[in-house]
Design a protein around this motif. Sequence first.
Motif, PDB file in Angstrom:
ATOM      1  N   ALA A 190      19.011  91.902  40.149  1.00  0.00           N
ATOM      2  CA  ALA A 190      20.152  92.801  41.058  1.00  0.00           C
ATOM      3  C   ALA A 190      21.231  92.745  40.392  1.00  0.00           C
ATOM      4  O   ALA A 190      22.513  93.756  40.807  1.00  0.00           O
ATOM      5  N   GLY A 191      21.985  91.444  39.573  1.00  0.00           N
ATOM      6  CA  GLY A 191      23.087  91.609  38.628  1.00  0.00           C
ATOM      7  C   GLY A 191      23.147  92.534  37.628  1.00  0.00           C
ATOM      8  O   GLY A 191      24.402  93.281  37.367  1.00  0.00           O
ATOM      9  N   ARG A 192      21.783  93.128  37.509  1.00  0.00           N
ATOM     10  CA  ARG A 192      22.100  94.612  36.212  1.00  0.00           C
ATOM     11  C   ARG A 192      22.603  94.087  35.409  1.00  0.00           C
ATOM     12  O   ARG A 192      23.950  94.575  34.408  1.00  0.00           O
ATOM     13  N   ARG A 193      23.105  92.628  34.188  1.00  0.00           N
ATOM     14  CA  ARG A 193      23.590  92.657  33.560  1.00  0.00           C
ATOM     15  C   ARG A 193      23.301  91.201  32.527  1.00  0.00           C
ATOM     16  O   ARG A 193      21.911  90.502  33.040  1.00  0.00           O
ATOM     17  N   PRO A 194      23.214  91.407  31.736  1.00  0.00           N
ATOM     18  CA  PRO A 194      22.372  90.340  30.319  1.00  0.00           C
ATOM     19  C   PRO A 194      22.608  88.943  30.571  1.00  0.00           C
ATOM     20  O   PRO A 194      23.633  89.059  30.910  1.00  0.00           O
ATOM     21  N   THR A 195      21.781  88.902  30.633  1.00  0.00           N
ATOM     22  CA  THR A 195      22.006  86.717  30.512  1.00  0.00           C
ATOM     23  C   THR A 195      21.646  85.915  29.223  1.00  0.00           C
ATOM     24  O   THR A 195      20.826  86.396  28.557  1.00  0.00           O
ATOM     25  N   VAL A 196      22.372  85.007  29.138  1.00  0.00           N
ATOM     26  CA  VAL A 196      22.412  84.452  27.761  1.00  0.00           C
ATOM     27  C   VAL A 196      20.810  83.190  27.904  1.00  0.00           C
ATOM     28  O   VAL A 196      19.828  83.239  26.944  1.00  0.00           O
ATOM     29  N   THR A 197      20.576  82.710  28.940  1.00  0.00           N
ATOM     30  CA  THR A 197      19.315  81.984  28.830  1.00  0.00           C
ATOM     31  C   THR A 197      19.385  82.292  30.499  1.00  0.00           C
ATOM     32  O   THR A 197      19.862  82.657  31.135  1.00  0.00           O
ATOM     33  N   ASP A 198      17.585  82.358  30.794  1.00  0.00           N
ATOM     34  CA  ASP A 198      17.163  82.413  32.098  1.00  0.00           C
ATOM     35  C   ASP A 198      15.481  81.806  32.429  1.00  0.00           C
ATOM     36  O   ASP A 198      15.767  80.545  32.206  1.00  0.00           O
ATOM     37  N   ASN A 199      14.726  82.159  33.041  1.00  0.00           N
ATOM     38  CA  ASN A 199      14.093  81.145  34.166  1.00  0.00           C
ATOM     39  C   ASN A 199      12.872  80.897  33.311  1.00  0.00           C
ATOM     40  O   ASN A 199      11.740  80.126  32.786  1.00  0.00           O
ATOM     41  N   PHE A 200      12.692  81.683  31.884  1.00  0.00           N
ATOM     42  CA  PHE A 200      11.541  81.496  30.540  1.00  0.00           C
ATOM     43  C   PHE A 200      12.235  80.392  29.988  1.00  0.00           C
ATOM     44  O   PHE A 200      11.788  80.055  29.429  1.00  0.00           O
ATOM     45  N   GLY A 201      13.612  79.683  30.435  1.00  0.00           N
ATOM     46  CA  GLY A 201      13.558  78.695  29.557  1.00  0.00           C
ATOM     47  C   GLY A 201      14.369  78.763  28.603  1.00  0.00           C
ATOM     48  O   GLY A 201      14.692  79.560  27.878  1.00  0.00           O
TER      49      GLY A 201
END
Length: 736
Positions: free
Chosen positions: A531-542
């Motif tokens: 929804a934010g269309r931005r990359p993240t350092v960490t996410d729900n993949f842990g």
Amino acid sequence: MLRLLAPLGLFVFAFLVRSLPYRQVLLEHYVVPFGNDAYYHLRRIAYSTVRFPDVLDFDPYINFPKGAKPIWSPLFDWLIALLALPFYRSGESLAIERLVVWVPPALGAATVVATWGLARRYLDEATALLAGLFLSVLSAHFWYSQIGFLDHHAAVALAATWMLAATMALLDRDAREPQRGGRLRVLAAGSSLGVALLLWPGSLLYVALAEAGLLLYLVSLPSAEAFRRFAWRFAAVQVVALAWVLPPGLRSHWPQWGSLSPVVLSHFQPWLFATLALLGALCAALPRRALFAARTHRAAGAALLGLVLLALSALLLPDLWAGVEDAWRWLAKAESFQARVAESQPLFAASRRAGWAGALARLSGFVLVFPMAALAAASWAWRRSDRAALLFWIGWSLTLFSVTLVQRRFFNTFSVAMALVMAWCVREGWRYIAERAPGGRPGRVAARALWVGVVLAMLAPLYPTYAPHLGERRWDQREVRSWIQRRVRQLELAHWIERSTPRTQGWLDASERPEYGVLAPWFLGHLIEYAGRRPTVTDNFGDDLGPENFELARRYYRSSEDEASKILGQLRVRYVVAPRRANFLGDPPPSEGSMFVALNGFDGSEADPPLPDDPPALRHHRLVYETGGTDGPAFKLFQHVAGARIWGLAAPGARIALSLPLRTGRGRELVYRAHARVGEDGRYEIRVPYATQQGPEGVTALSSYTLRCGDDTVTVPVPEWKVQRGVPVKARNLCR
């Protein structure tokens, strides 16, 4: 007509049950999927819809800035993208979302019909109808197939049911008509194994159960000819499964996993089926030797061949044991992150609904007597002519029950097996009453009424799951409202990031590399990526994608600003999300002087008056957006900037106090405060993160900076470009 109406009616009923939460999913301006993983499925679906037939195999938006391969197999998302393709129009993602959220109820209803068909084949019409009805309302299956729960587990339950039915059909055909080829059953059984692994590598558990059932049947065959014939069929099943997994398995390369890791789709799956096919072919040659004329000798020979093949594999493929260790760590929850995931918790572990109540709410009161009922069904099956297939079903059910006790994520598939055992148990109880109830017809009526009451009492714990959705008043319960409000706030944050921060490349083109990333709690990662269309350092993949990033993110929230800024620079991060609660960090809680406390508790400002344990004012972090909340903002978004350097001359040793009044987009007013001591040379400097001119729209400066030294004050305007570049700003002399 009855044969048509029964499955059709079950499908419609199950679909309607799974559609009950539609009001909390299909909001006026949002589609609110259930579960955070749904957002990453939506991202991959969007990618394949736009770039069909490509799949998002490497994603630069996860594990930023390195990027990573998603650990989920792509088949589920690719098939949904194929379904959505005719409805796609550029820029209309909401229309696609409103379509695909109905896929889980359709898959769940299809699983109910498949369960009905399986029960009808081996039990009877009444038991089949009961099994379908029980599965329709079992909360464990409803949970993963309700509207909006866009997750591969809904498809995995259907695939596992197909695997169970195909394996039972193969065993039954060989036991009843061993001379007939059974090619279609071999093809169905092998395809069910391969497709299940393409949907989810974790389906290896179900594959292992099917393989164990086939091998146990093989070694139990009394004649050498039957042993040889079924060994070839077993080998053929493996060849069919190998054909499904060989192309994607050999193309997979995982930087964070070994080449033979079962946790992901890798070289392990082709190795597994190729080795089992070879085992089947070698077993087919055993009866040619007089030594293996006896059944026990053939069983020992098959076991010895298996051990030899395993030893050779371990010798020639050193990564194999590392892969086995990966699988065990995942199943046993030896990983620190996996141990905290809700669906990885034991079935009777305390959660929102403590212990026993949670298990009863998902699987009904029947879960307490399931082992005894399954053993009774095994005794009944032993006397049947089709006992090979039925005993496999009982073994499958008891094993899934045991695994579900360890990790409740498996209650989705276990609920199918339990619905079958429930239906058999209820039906057999009804027959027993009809045959042996004392007191003639009145006694039978009373006994049957009592039996119906017992069954309804066992189903009663399921009701609280559906109560919030049955009627407007119940739907408006506090728990449901709170859940919707939390998700809407998360969506508001993500949409603001998408709308108000600089666009990054690579969202729909994995060959491009994003310019910057967002550091957020891991549970918001998938939402921000989609929804934010931005990359993240960490996410729900842990930590499954990058343990380094996962630990750096945790360290950021616990560190001081100097160390935190180094982490953000290393990761090329411009924006940081601060949630209200720190439970995502685990134990121990962050200290009073940590970044988490500075961001969330003090808005990056210095306390007034400051206490010794309070964090200092942040010099490189500024608040740019906040969501709503009942007790204050649920989430705050901070931008990492160089910070302008306000400097001037004042009396040596004097204290310079700085303040700037601010107003957020939600009308909340706050004051940014900082201070500095004048040096012996009469010079001071304060680095500030906010601009008083042309700053971000989310937080507005109400005036210029005010600097105070005793009774002497001065105001200093700071433009945005100086904040971004770290340029010095000269202030008028104070208290000289």
